[in-house]
Design a protein around this motif. Sequence first.
Motif, PDB file in Angstrom:
ATOM      1  N   ARG A  57      39.566  39.269  20.917  1.00 43.48           N
ATOM      2  CA  ARG A  57      40.285  40.265  21.860  1.00 43.48           C
ATOM      3  C   ARG A  57      39.077  40.983  22.735  1.00 43.48           C
ATOM      4  NH1 ARG A  57      44.999  40.381  19.510  1.00 43.48           N
ATOM      5  NH2 ARG A  57      45.101  40.593  17.402  1.00 43.48           N
ATOM      6  N   SER A  58      39.218  40.979  23.927  1.00 41.36           N
ATOM      7  CA  SER A  58      38.331  41.490  24.693  1.00 41.36           C
ATOM      8  C   SER A  58      38.457  43.076  24.867  1.00 41.36           C
ATOM      9  CB  SER A  58      38.486  40.933  26.130  1.00 41.36           C
ATOM     10  OG  SER A  58      39.790  41.469  26.805  1.00 41.36           O
ATOM     11  N   LYS A  59      37.234  43.691  24.932  1.00 38.49           N
ATOM     12  CA  LYS A  59      37.031  44.977  25.075  1.00 38.49           C
ATOM     13  C   LYS A  59      36.293  45.550  26.089  1.00 38.49           C
ATOM     14  CE  LYS A  59      35.991  49.190  22.193  1.00 38.49           C
ATOM     15  NZ  LYS A  59      35.386  49.585  20.943  1.00 38.49           N
ATOM     16  N   ILE A  60      36.783  46.435  26.838  1.00 37.13           N
ATOM     17  CA  ILE A  60      35.693  47.008  27.967  1.00 37.13           C
ATOM     18  C   ILE A  60      34.854  48.245  27.391  1.00 37.13           C
ATOM     19  CG2 ILE A  60      35.455  48.139  30.107  1.00 37.13           C
ATOM     20  CD1 ILE A  60      38.037  46.425  30.920  1.00 37.13           C
ATOM     21  N   ASP A  61      33.875  48.219  27.138  1.00 34.11           N
ATOM     22  CA  ASP A  61      33.059  49.291  26.727  1.00 34.11           C
ATOM     23  C   ASP A  61      32.545  50.449  27.587  1.00 34.11           C
ATOM     24  OD1 ASP A  61      33.046  48.146  24.141  1.00 34.11           O
ATOM     25  OD2 ASP A  61      31.103  46.970  24.558  1.00 34.11           O
ATOM     26  N   TRP A  62      31.852  51.417  27.350  1.00 34.01           N
ATOM     27  CA  TRP A  62      31.872  52.345  28.136  1.00 34.01           C
ATOM     28  C   TRP A  62      30.780  51.911  29.259  1.00 34.01           C
ATOM     29  CZ3 TRP A  62      26.628  53.686  28.654  1.00 34.01           C
ATOM     30  CH2 TRP A  62      25.874  53.361  27.760  1.00 34.01           C
ATOM     31  N   TRP A  63      29.840  51.109  29.108  1.00 37.28           N
ATOM     32  CA  TRP A  63      29.039  50.706  30.158  1.00 37.28           C
ATOM     33  C   TRP A  63      29.544  50.033  31.312  1.00 37.28           C
ATOM     34  CZ3 TRP A  63      28.529  45.916  31.539  1.00 37.28           C
ATOM     35  CH2 TRP A  63      28.999  44.872  30.805  1.00 37.28           C
ATOM     36  N   ALA A  64      30.771  49.375  31.135  1.00 35.84           N
ATOM     37  CA  ALA A  64      31.327  48.730  32.369  1.00 35.84           C
ATOM     38  C   ALA A  64      31.997  49.903  33.203  1.00 35.84           C
ATOM     39  CB  ALA A  64      32.284  47.869  31.502  1.00 35.84           C
ATOM     40  N   TRP A  65      32.577  50.900  32.499  1.00 35.70           N
ATOM     41  CA  TRP A  65      33.204  51.788  33.412  1.00 35.70           C
ATOM     42  C   TRP A  65      31.950  53.014  34.160  1.00 35.70           C
ATOM     43  CZ3 TRP A  65      37.759  51.639  34.420  1.00 35.70           C
ATOM     44  CH2 TRP A  65      38.794  51.016  33.578  1.00 35.70           C
ATOM     45  N   LEU A  66      30.831  52.944  33.219  1.00 37.31           N
ATOM     46  CA  LEU A  66      29.579  53.749  33.938  1.00 37.31           C
ATOM     47  C   LEU A  66      29.175  52.842  35.118  1.00 37.31           C
ATOM     48  CD1 LEU A  66      27.821  56.154  33.544  1.00 37.31           C
ATOM     49  CD2 LEU A  66      26.221  54.540  32.274  1.00 37.31           C
ATOM     50  N   CYS A  67      29.050  51.706  34.896  1.00 31.75           N
ATOM     51  CA  CYS A  67      28.878  50.833  36.225  1.00 31.75           C
ATOM     52  C   CYS A  67      29.746  50.932  37.346  1.00 31.75           C
ATOM     53  CB  CYS A  67      28.369  49.308  35.633  1.00 31.75           C
ATOM     54  SG  CYS A  67      27.144  48.968  34.624  1.00 31.75           S
ATOM     55  N   LEU A  68      30.812  50.697  37.181  1.00 28.93           N
ATOM     56  CA  LEU A  68      31.954  51.015  38.064  1.00 28.93           C
ATOM     57  C   LEU A  68      31.906  52.119  38.744  1.00 28.93           C
ATOM     58  CD1 LEU A  68      34.669  48.917  36.639  1.00 28.93           C
ATOM     59  CD2 LEU A  68      33.423  48.177  38.521  1.00 28.93           C
ATOM     60  N   LEU A  69      31.500  53.292  37.988  1.00 30.51           N
ATOM     61  CA  LEU A  69      31.384  54.642  38.657  1.00 30.51           C
ATOM     62  C   LEU A  69      30.094  54.563  39.445  1.00 30.51           C
ATOM     63  CD1 LEU A  69      32.786  57.447  38.690  1.00 30.51           C
ATOM     64  CD2 LEU A  69      31.490  58.093  36.681  1.00 30.51           C
ATOM     65  N   GLY A 113      34.057  49.697  51.787  1.00 34.10           N
ATOM     66  CA  GLY A 113      34.532  48.141  51.566  1.00 34.10           C
ATOM     67  C   GLY A 113      33.901  47.829  50.185  1.00 34.10           C
ATOM     68  N   LEU A 114      32.696  48.282  49.948  1.00 36.11           N
ATOM     69  CA  LEU A 114      32.141  47.753  48.607  1.00 36.11           C
ATOM     70  C   LEU A 114      32.601  48.758  47.682  1.00 36.11           C
ATOM     71  CD1 LEU A 114      28.419  47.413  49.648  1.00 36.11           C
ATOM     72  CD2 LEU A 114      30.022  45.707  48.992  1.00 36.11           C
ATOM     73  N   THR A 115      33.088  49.996  47.868  1.00 32.96           N
ATOM     74  CA  THR A 115      33.562  50.932  46.816  1.00 32.96           C
ATOM     75  C   THR A 115      35.227  50.183  46.625  1.00 32.96           C
ATOM     76  OG1 THR A 115      32.703  52.708  47.672  1.00 32.96           O
ATOM     77  CG2 THR A 115      34.711  52.999  46.374  1.00 32.96           C
ATOM     78  N   ALA A 116      35.951  49.762  47.567  1.00 29.07           N
ATOM     79  CA  ALA A 116      37.158  49.282  47.541  1.00 29.07           C
ATOM     80  C   ALA A 116      37.085  48.066  46.538  1.00 29.07           C
ATOM     81  CB  ALA A 116      37.841  48.810  48.823  1.00 29.07           C
ATOM     82  N   LEU A 117      36.026  47.323  46.957  1.00 29.84           N
ATOM     83  CA  LEU A 117      35.845  46.063  45.972  1.00 29.84           C
ATOM     84  C   LEU A 117      35.491  46.174  44.610  1.00 29.84           C
ATOM     85  CD1 LEU A 117      33.690  43.470  48.285  1.00 29.84           C
ATOM     86  CD2 LEU A 117      36.044  43.220  47.647  1.00 29.84           C
ATOM     87  N   CYS A 118      34.971  47.371  44.358  1.00 30.44           N
ATOM     88  CA  CYS A 118      34.758  47.852  43.244  1.00 30.44           C
ATOM     89  C   CYS A 118      36.093  48.460  42.322  1.00 30.44           C
ATOM     90  CB  CYS A 118      33.711  48.843  42.832  1.00 30.44           C
ATOM     91  SG  CYS A 118      32.004  48.269  43.232  1.00 30.44           S
ATOM     92  N   LEU A 119      36.824  48.913  43.067  1.00 32.59           N
ATOM     93  CA  LEU A 119      38.143  49.590  42.584  1.00 32.59           C
ATOM     94  C   LEU A 119      39.156  48.610  42.412  1.00 32.59           C
ATOM     95  CD1 LEU A 119      38.151  53.051  44.273  1.00 32.59           C
ATOM     96  CD2 LEU A 119      37.263  52.458  41.985  1.00 32.59           C
ATOM     97  N   ILE A 120      39.318  47.478  43.323  1.00 32.03           N
ATOM     98  CA  ILE A 120      40.572  46.720  43.466  1.00 32.03           C
ATOM     99  C   ILE A 120      40.733  45.733  41.833  1.00 32.03           C
ATOM    100  CG2 ILE A 120      41.339  44.357  44.084  1.00 32.03           C
ATOM    101  CD1 ILE A 120      40.423  45.207  46.934  1.00 32.03           C
ATOM    102  N   PRO A 121      39.838  45.434  41.383  1.00 29.86           N
ATOM    103  CA  PRO A 121      40.079  44.757  39.733  1.00 29.86           C
ATOM    104  C   PRO A 121      40.544  45.971  39.050  1.00 29.86           C
ATOM    105  CG  PRO A 121      37.798  44.183  40.861  1.00 29.86           C
ATOM    106  CD  PRO A 121      38.341  45.248  41.747  1.00 29.86           C
TER     107      PRO A 121
END
Length: 57
Positions: A7-19, A43-51
């Motif tokens: 089971r995959s899990k997204i930790d806090w560091w992934a959300w921190l990087c995306l922010l 454009g780069l912000t959109a690429l971060c938010l699309i996934p």
Amino acid sequence: MTKTIYRSKIDWWAWLCLLVVPVLMWFTAFDMPWWYAVFICGGLTALCLIPIGGLCL
């Protein structure tokens, strides 16, 4: 033979990087021309938010 499920899990560091990445891009674009901030940083912000949102262009 048993089937193993991981089971995959997204930790806090992934959300921190995306922010942090889009915020840092926008802060560094203050002294750039307006078109740089709109097209490059936007454009780069959109690429971060699309996934995250599952949006399709």
